[in-house]
Design a protein around this motif. Structure first.
Motif, PDB file in Angstrom:
ATOM      1  N   UNK A 166       0.816  -1.209   0.000  1.00 33.34           N
ATOM      2  CA  UNK A 166       0.000   0.000   0.000  1.00 33.34           C
ATOM      3  C   UNK A 166       0.849   1.258   0.000  1.00 33.34           C
ATOM      4  N   UNK A 167       0.527   2.184   0.903  1.00 32.90           N
ATOM      5  CA  UNK A 167       1.249   3.455   0.970  1.00 32.90           C
ATOM      6  C   UNK A 167       2.531   3.383   1.795  1.00 32.90           C
ATOM      7  N   UNK A 168       2.826   2.225   2.378  1.00 32.92           N
ATOM      8  CA  UNK A 168       4.067   2.102   3.152  1.00 32.92           C
ATOM      9  C   UNK A 168       5.270   2.174   2.209  1.00 32.92           C
ATOM     10  N   UNK A 169       6.333   2.852   2.610  1.00 32.94           N
ATOM     11  CA  UNK A 169       7.524   2.933   1.748  1.00 32.94           C
ATOM     12  C   UNK A 169       8.105   1.544   1.492  1.00 32.94           C
ATOM     13  N   UNK A 170       8.422   1.270   0.244  1.00 36.27           N
ATOM     14  CA  UNK A 170       9.017  -0.019  -0.120  1.00 36.27           C
ATOM     15  C   UNK A 170       9.859   0.166  -1.369  1.00 36.27           C
ATOM     16  N   UNK A 171      11.001  -0.501  -1.399  1.00 35.89           N
ATOM     17  CA  UNK A 171      11.865  -0.536  -2.577  1.00 35.89           C
ATOM     18  C   UNK A 171      12.025  -2.008  -2.937  1.00 35.89           C
ATOM     19  N   UNK A 172      11.087  -2.503  -3.725  1.00 35.83           N
ATOM     20  CA  UNK A 172      11.070  -3.921  -4.046  1.00 35.83           C
ATOM     21  C   UNK A 172      12.186  -4.243  -5.035  1.00 35.83           C
ATOM     22  N   UNK A 218       9.096 -11.715  -2.954  1.00 31.14           N
ATOM     23  CA  UNK A 218       9.641 -10.416  -3.345  1.00 31.14           C
ATOM     24  C   UNK A 218      10.422  -9.837  -2.179  1.00 31.14           C
ATOM     25  N   UNK A 219      11.632  -9.333  -2.447  1.00 36.29           N
ATOM     26  CA  UNK A 219      12.486  -8.833  -1.370  1.00 36.29           C
ATOM     27  C   UNK A 219      12.549  -7.308  -1.328  1.00 36.29           C
ATOM     28  N   UNK A 220      12.931  -6.811  -0.146  1.00 35.93           N
ATOM     29  CA  UNK A 220      13.223  -5.394   0.082  1.00 35.93           C
ATOM     30  C   UNK A 220      14.303  -5.308   1.152  1.00 35.93           C
ATOM     31  N   UNK A 221      15.469  -4.758   0.781  1.00 34.36           N
ATOM     32  CA  UNK A 221      16.532  -4.628   1.783  1.00 34.36           C
ATOM     33  C   UNK A 221      16.771  -3.186   2.183  1.00 34.36           C
ATOM     34  N   UNK A 222      15.913  -2.270   1.699  1.00 31.89           N
ATOM     35  CA  UNK A 222      16.178  -0.850   1.908  1.00 31.89           C
ATOM     36  C   UNK A 222      15.162  -0.168   2.806  1.00 31.89           C
ATOM     37  N   UNK A 223      13.889  -0.330   2.509  1.00 30.54           N
ATOM     38  CA  UNK A 223      12.853   0.416   3.231  1.00 30.54           C
ATOM     39  C   UNK A 223      12.005  -0.491   4.121  1.00 30.54           C
ATOM     40  N   UNK A 224      11.301  -1.446   3.506  1.00 30.19           N
ATOM     41  CA  UNK A 224      10.471  -2.352   4.315  1.00 30.19           C
ATOM     42  C   UNK A 224      11.320  -3.414   5.009  1.00 30.19           C
ATOM     43  N   UNK A 225      12.487  -3.733   4.432  1.00 26.06           N
ATOM     44  CA  UNK A 225      13.421  -4.713   5.001  1.00 26.06           C
ATOM     45  C   UNK A 225      12.718  -6.024   5.332  1.00 26.06           C
TER      46      UNK A 225
END
Length: 357
Positions: A229-235, A249-256
């Motif tokens: 949704x509106x939560x920050x994510x860098x997929x 799906x991974x995120x190591x920057x924002x959602x971690x």
């Protein structure tokens, strides 16, 4: 040049992701077990700027893309390694820097993205020479090329993600290296590409927290998901379990985190609380999920049903890209050094081979 390197630093921070044996290896580094307690792990300190890997379809050669250094170093190398010992079999020295890799079904052509210059090169595995190249024309507001990050080979077409805002996806004929189409409005930075055998669609991750679903018959975006949704994510990177219809799906920057999605609806099935997550691979042969954690310097193996962590490997400082053998019994990892302020590093990046059985 400093702006260009700054853009590259951003690119590799959200990263990732042959060559003829014309020059035998002449290096002092010898592949060796990573630690006495990990006899199934072999680590090879290889070169600066290692990124993605591919195996020859015959399984007798491992190719590793290298940008080499970013400080006072021109061009890159694609290394050809023995997939068992990690010893160098050959090297292809290229005039541009190499990042992501794909290989033709017959193993005769390697495709390497040249992110700094916004291009794709076709390299013959017979003689290690660049046979064809395509440089894309798009430029950002500073006048630099869009970064050509990931590459996916499907049905004799190359899908190449452009790092820009808004991003693009280039569709290129793999035989002629001619641009067939530019898919626009792909969000902020195309970071990941994956072909789904179950849905017969291409899935695209971007830095704006979106998953795009691409119809490869029309080469059009037909759906856009925003799983958080509106939560920050860098997929970043994607993997599929085609038997159960799960998309990882991974995120190591924002959602971690690592997200587990329904591959047909985009519904979030589970959010794995494992921390920063970079590369991801699903192994159907062992029902395991592998995740690199750049910040903690670890590689995780998870039970793909319960999501319990089965094993942790310490691979400091920054484990990066993953590659799984066709039989699911060998895992390869590139391990990167951190960048200094002047874009140098304190030592060579490494390739790690893990025997899973």
């Amino acid at each position: 040049m400093s702006k260009k390197l700054s853009a590259l630093t951003l690119l590799v921070a959200v990263s990732l992701s042959g060559c003829a044996a014309q020059h035998p290896a002449t290096t002092a580094e010898t592949p060796k077990p990573a630690a006495p307690a990990q006899t199934n792990v072999v680590k090879r300190d290889l070169a600066d700027g290692l990124y993605e890997m591919v195996l020859n379809p015959k399984g007798d050669a491992l190719y590793v893309a290298s940008s080499e250094g970013f400080k006072d170093v021109q061009g890159g190398v694609v290394y050809k390694l023995d997939p068992t010992t990690l010893k160098t079999l050959g090297r292809s020295h290229t005039d541009l820097k190499n990042f992501a890799l794909a290989i033709s079904e017959d193993g005769q052509i390697l495709y390497a993205t040249n992110s700094l210059d916004g291009g794709i090169s076709a390299i013959s595995t017979a003689d290690g020479k660049v046979k064809q190249r395509l440089l894309f024309t798009e430029r950002n507001k500073e006048g630099y090329p869009y970064g050509a990050r990931q590459v996916l080979l499907h049905n004799n077409l190359l899908y190449i993600g452009g790092v820009a805002d808004p991003a693009v996806i280039w569709v290129v004929d793999a035989k002629t290296l001619k641009l067939k189409k530019t898919i626009k409005n792909a969000g902020q930075w195309v970071t990941g590409l994956m072909w789904s055998e179950q849905t017969q669609r291409i899935y695209v991750a971007n830095g704006g927290g979106e998953i795009l679903i691409l119809d490869p018959k029309r080469n059009q975006i037909e759906k856009r998901w925003k799983p958080l949704g509106d939560k920050p994510a860098l997929l970043l990177n994607l993997a599929e379990d085609k038997a159960t219809g799960r998309l990882f799906v991974t995120d190591n920057s924002k959602a971690k985190t690592t997200l587990v999605l329904d591959i047909r609806t985009g519904e979030v099935i589970k959010q794995l609380d494992v921390g920063d997550s970079l590369a991801v691979k699903f192994n159907p042969a062992r029902n395991e999920l592998y995740i690199t954690q750049r910040e903690s310097g670890k590689l995780l193996s998870l039970d793909a049903t319960t999501y319990a962590v089965k094993q942790r490997w310490d691979l400091p400082p920054n484990p990066n890209s993953l590659l799984l053998s066709a039989d699911g019994q060998t895992l390869y990892v590139t391990v990167k050094q951190a960048f200094n302020k002047d874009h140098s590093t304190n030592g060579p990046d490494s390739v790690v081979r893990i025997a899973l059985k």
